[in-house]
Design an enzyme around this catalytic site. Structure first.
Site, mmCIF file in Angstrom:
data_model
loop_
_atom_site.group_PDB
_atom_site.id
_atom_site.type_symbol
_atom_site.label_atom_id
_atom_site.label_comp_id
_atom_site.label_asym_id
_atom_site.label_seq_id
_atom_site.Cartn_x
_atom_site.Cartn_y
_atom_site.Cartn_z
ATOM 1 N N TYR A 197 -10.543 -38.583 -19.322
ATOM 2 C CA TYR A 197 -11.467 -39.273 -18.445
ATOM 3 C C TYR A 197 -10.746 -39.980 -17.313
ATOM 4 O O TYR A 197 -9.843 -40.772 -17.544
ATOM 5 C CB TYR A 197 -12.318 -40.290 -19.224
ATOM 6 C CG TYR A 197 -13.330 -40.919 -18.326
ATOM 7 C CD1 TYR A 197 -14.350 -40.140 -17.795
ATOM 8 C CD2 TYR A 197 -13.237 -42.239 -17.946
ATOM 9 C CE1 TYR A 197 -15.261 -40.682 -16.915
ATOM 10 C CE2 TYR A 197 -14.153 -42.795 -17.075
ATOM 11 C CZ TYR A 197 -15.155 -42.014 -16.558
ATOM 12 O OH TYR A 197 -16.056 -42.542 -15.674
ATOM 13 N N ASP A 257 -11.971 -41.386 -4.457
ATOM 14 C CA ASP A 257 -11.942 -42.793 -4.856
ATOM 15 C C ASP A 257 -10.469 -43.147 -5.001
ATOM 16 O O ASP A 257 -9.788 -42.636 -5.881
ATOM 17 C CB ASP A 257 -12.691 -42.938 -6.196
ATOM 18 C CG ASP A 257 -12.607 -44.352 -6.777
ATOM 19 O OD1 ASP A 257 -11.812 -45.169 -6.276
ATOM 20 O OD2 ASP A 257 -13.332 -44.612 -7.753
ATOM 21 N N LYS A 301 -15.851 -40.591 -12.704
ATOM 22 C CA LYS A 301 -16.740 -39.459 -12.443
ATOM 23 C C LYS A 301 -16.395 -38.824 -11.107
ATOM 24 O O LYS A 301 -15.654 -39.383 -10.304
ATOM 25 C CB LYS A 301 -18.204 -39.900 -12.492
ATOM 26 C CG LYS A 301 -18.795 -39.794 -13.904
ATOM 27 C CD LYS A 301 -18.876 -38.339 -14.409
ATOM 28 C CE LYS A 301 -19.425 -38.265 -15.808
ATOM 29 N NZ LYS A 301 -19.014 -37.130 -16.605
HETATM 30 C C1 F6R Z 1 -17.592 -44.820 -13.809
HETATM 31 C C2 F6R Z 1 -16.455 -45.724 -13.777
HETATM 32 C C3 F6R Z 1 -16.566 -47.020 -14.474
HETATM 33 C C4 F6R Z 1 -15.402 -47.234 -15.450
HETATM 34 C C5 F6R Z 1 -15.543 -48.575 -16.204
HETATM 35 C C6 F6R Z 1 -14.360 -48.861 -17.109
HETATM 36 O O1 F6R Z 1 -17.302 -43.660 -13.095
HETATM 37 O O2 F6R Z 1 -15.451 -45.430 -13.166
HETATM 38 O O3 F6R Z 1 -17.791 -47.156 -15.111
HETATM 39 O O4 F6R Z 1 -15.345 -46.174 -16.370
HETATM 40 O O5 F6R Z 1 -15.672 -49.627 -15.275
HETATM 41 O O6 F6R Z 1 -13.199 -48.838 -16.355
HETATM 42 P P1 F6R Z 1 -11.765 -49.307 -16.956
HETATM 43 O O7 F6R Z 1 -11.557 -48.478 -18.187
HETATM 44 O O8 F6R Z 1 -10.811 -48.999 -15.852
HETATM 45 O O9 F6R Z 1 -11.896 -50.764 -17.243
HETATM 46 MG MG MG Z 2 -13.986 -45.910 -9.061
HETATM 47 MG MG MG Z 3 -17.113 -43.455 -7.419
#
Ligand code: F6R
Ligand code: MG
Ligand code: MG
Length: 360
Positions: free
Chosen positions: A222, A5, A225
């Site tokens: 984090y 990604d 995923k």
């Molecule tokens: C799941 C994922 C999204 C982000 C969420 C918050 O793998 O990537 O669910 O965790 O959209 O993203 P931020 O913290 O970048 O606003």
């Molecule tokens: Mg992403």
């Molecule tokens: Mg993805």
């Protein structure tokens, strides 16, 4: 299969067509130079998927570097200029250091001698982690209620050997099925720690390989995923393509979804744009499947494995389960348990409250 990604449109929803264009051009140049025999570029939600065939074996630095440079170029030429969301997200290192494993992108490699005719199925998931393959891989290669061939085809009677990786302690174990089925299930029922990495037929024929990268364990925080991929060979002494797909007719609960912190159903969808944009609560987690014939190193196909309306009911069930799980809001078991939340914002919340806890 190498995937990453490196940025997406409207949040973590889907790739930009220009990213795929750059990837295809990059792969075409590599094919013309002879580094790879063939390729197919696609996506699962916000993950770019490079499916490649070549004759250099597994873990070859030239192939890993090719994929690394491809993702770098997409990031530099498309993701950053267009300010796509989370541009370059999975490129956890600055420079390439010989092997792409552990650097962010996910990798699944399967080296084999082509059979007379070799159907190969590729599965690509978004908004989940590598343990998501445990249940379907078990059903495909060890569950006679899923795979009729385990009973009906004598070629499958001797069973399969599963390599299970402990992604936390970085050790692996080989378990034979059916003899050690209960030991196998004792491990892989904990998909956050034990992950099926490879499956061989009892005579050593390579049958399947999955990516095992857990980004949070590499980065210690984090970073989205892992969105794993998996390669499965089918037919003629292996589970039939339809037996492989049958394992996905049950949309089992996996970890991932919103902020990588929720359990949700794994919904099989077609590669088609209408199903491959990951939107509701950043999900629900989904899997895309492509089927090929590998013919003298060329990829013949693909077929869109979950485009069959026979999977409509699975999708309906997945959406019903998604509604049910969502009603739990911030409560477990929709939200992941504390050991998994360690890699998200939970430690910061606990730190903030630390001084306010009083002895009772
Ligand atoms: C799941 C994922 C999204 C982000 C969420 C918050 O793998 O990537 O669910 O965790 O959209 O993203 P931020 O913290 O970048 O606003
Ligand atoms: Mg992403
Ligand atoms: Mg993805």
């Amino acid at each position: 299969m190498i995937k990453a990604d490196v940025g997406s449109v409207s949040g973590h929803m889907t790739v930009h067509p220009k990213q795929l264009e750059v990837a295809r051009q990059f792969m075409e140049d590599a094919r013309q130079k002879g580094t790879i025999s063939d390729y197919h570029v696609t996506h699962a939600g916000d993950d770019i998927e490079l499916i490649m065939t070549h004759a250099m074996g597994e873990n070859h630095s030239a192939i890993h570097e090719l994929a690394w440079k491809c993702f770098k170029q997409i990031t530099a030429e498309v993701s950053r200029p267009l300010k796509l969301y989370a541009a370059g997200q999975d490129m956890l290192s600055e420079a390439f250091s010989g092997n792409i494993k552990g650097m962010g992108p996910g990798v699944a490699e399967l080296e084999f001698a082509e059979r007379q005719s070799d159907p190969v199925l590729i599965f690509m998931a978004d908004k989940t982690e590598p343990g998501a393959w445990n249940l379907p891989l078990f059903k495909i290669f060890a569950d006679p209620f899923n795979t009729a061939g385990l009973i009906i085809d004598l070629g499958l009677h001797d069973g399969f050997i599963f390599t299970v990786l402990d992604v936390v302690d970085n050790v692996s174990v080989e378990l034979k099925c059916p003899a050690e089925m209960y030991d196998l299930l004792a491990l892989i029922g904990t998909p956050s720690k034990y992950v099926i990495e490879r499956v061989l037929r009892s005579d050593g024929l390579p049958a399947a390989a999955a990516s095992t990268t857990r980004l949070s364990l590499i980065a210690g925080r984090y970073v989205g995923k892992d969105d794993p991929v998996c390669i499965v060979r089918a037919q003629h002494g292996l589970p039939a393509a339809g037996e492989v797909l049958e394992a996905f007719a049950f949309p089992h609960l996996v970890a991932g979804w919103m902020r990588g912190s929720h359990h949700g159903p794994l919904m099989p969808v077609s590669v088609d744009d209408s199903q491959n944009k990951v939107s509701r609560f950043d999900g629900p987690p989904r899997v895309v499947g492509l089927g090929f014939q590998v013919s003298d190193g060329k990829l013949i196909g693909p077929t869109d494995l979950f485009a069959d309306p026979a999977f409509d009911r699975t999708r309906q069930t997945a959406n019903l389960v998604a509604d049910y799980m969502r009603l739990h809001g911030p409560f477990m078991p929709h939200r992941l348990g504390p050991e998994e939340m360690e890699y998200t914002t939970l430690p910061q919340v606990l730190e903030k409250l630390k001084t306010r806890f009083k002895k009772t």
